[in-house]
Design a protein around this motif. Structure first.
Motif, PDB file in Angstrom:
ATOM      1  N   ILE A  51       0.852  -1.175   0.000  1.00  0.00           N
ATOM      2  CA  ILE A  51       0.000   0.000   0.000  1.00  0.00           C
ATOM      3  C   ILE A  51       0.890   1.228   0.000  1.00  0.00           C
ATOM      4  O   ILE A  51       1.886   1.289   0.716  1.00  0.00           O
ATOM      5  CB  ILE A  51      -0.957  -0.024   1.212  1.00  0.00           C
ATOM      6  N   GLY A  55      -2.120   5.502   0.945  1.00  0.00           N
ATOM      7  CA  GLY A  55      -3.172   4.512   0.784  1.00  0.00           C
ATOM      8  C   GLY A  55      -3.904   4.575  -0.538  1.00  0.00           C
ATOM      9  O   GLY A  55      -4.879   3.869  -0.740  1.00  0.00           O
ATOM     10  N   THR A  58      -2.945   0.225  -3.951  1.00  0.00           N
ATOM     11  CA  THR A  58      -2.706  -1.071  -3.331  1.00  0.00           C
ATOM     12  C   THR A  58      -2.467  -2.104  -4.421  1.00  0.00           C
ATOM     13  O   THR A  58      -2.952  -1.950  -5.554  1.00  0.00           O
ATOM     14  CB  THR A  58      -3.891  -1.531  -2.476  1.00  0.00           C
ATOM     15  N   TYR A  60      -1.793  -6.615  -4.841  1.00  0.00           N
ATOM     16  CA  TYR A  60      -1.863  -7.893  -4.156  1.00  0.00           C
ATOM     17  C   TYR A  60      -1.233  -8.999  -4.990  1.00  0.00           C
ATOM     18  O   TYR A  60      -1.271  -8.966  -6.230  1.00  0.00           O
ATOM     19  CB  TYR A  60      -3.334  -8.274  -3.907  1.00  0.00           C
ATOM     20  N   SER A  71      -4.772  -2.288   4.477  1.00  0.00           N
ATOM     21  CA  SER A  71      -5.212  -0.938   4.779  1.00  0.00           C
ATOM     22  C   SER A  71      -4.233  -0.323   5.775  1.00  0.00           C
ATOM     23  O   SER A  71      -3.392  -1.022   6.346  1.00  0.00           O
ATOM     24  CB  SER A  71      -6.635  -0.940   5.352  1.00  0.00           C
TER      25      SER A  71
END
Length: 123
Positions: A51, A55, A58, A60, A71
């Motif tokens: 992140i 923020g 992001t 993955y 978060s």
């Protein structure tokens, strides 16, 4: 430099959920991009999620996309990883990391690491 401490690991059955927390001290995480990594014996540490410092961005690992959510709360100096639909393949030691260079962080070469927290998922 910031000191990072992970918490929230434990044992859970397949299909269950856990939330990991990463608490920072000695500095503010608002200056850092942050991420979660995991490692199992005999394997290289792998990026789970990252992140950006505010923020806004992001990303993955494909293996956790749709199941995990990263978060952060800069005001609390904390980062989180909400993990759901856990499988035995998610069993690992999970580490949080921070670096002000996102590419360096994502490559696993960040300058700040926690000590890790064990997550064990049983079938």
């Amino acid at each position: 430099q910031v000191q990072l401490v992970e918490s929230g690991g434990g044992s859970v059955q397949a299909g269950g959920s856990l939330r990991l927390s990463c608490t920072a001290s000695g500095g503010t995480i608002s200056n850092y991009n942050m991420g979660w990594f995991r490692q199992t014996p005999g394997k290289e540490r792998e990026l789970v999620a990252a992140i950006s410092w505010r923020g806004a961005t992001t990303d993955y690992a494909s293996s956790v996309k749709g199941r995990f959510t990263i978060s952060r709360d800069n005001a609390k100096n904390m980062m989180y990883l909400q993990m759901g639909s856990l499988t035995p393949e998610d069993t690992a030691v999970y580490y949080c990391a921070a670096d002000n260079r996102l590419a360096i962080l994502r490559a696993g070469r960040g300058g700040n690491w926690g000590q890790g927290t064990q997550v064990t998922v049983s079938s």
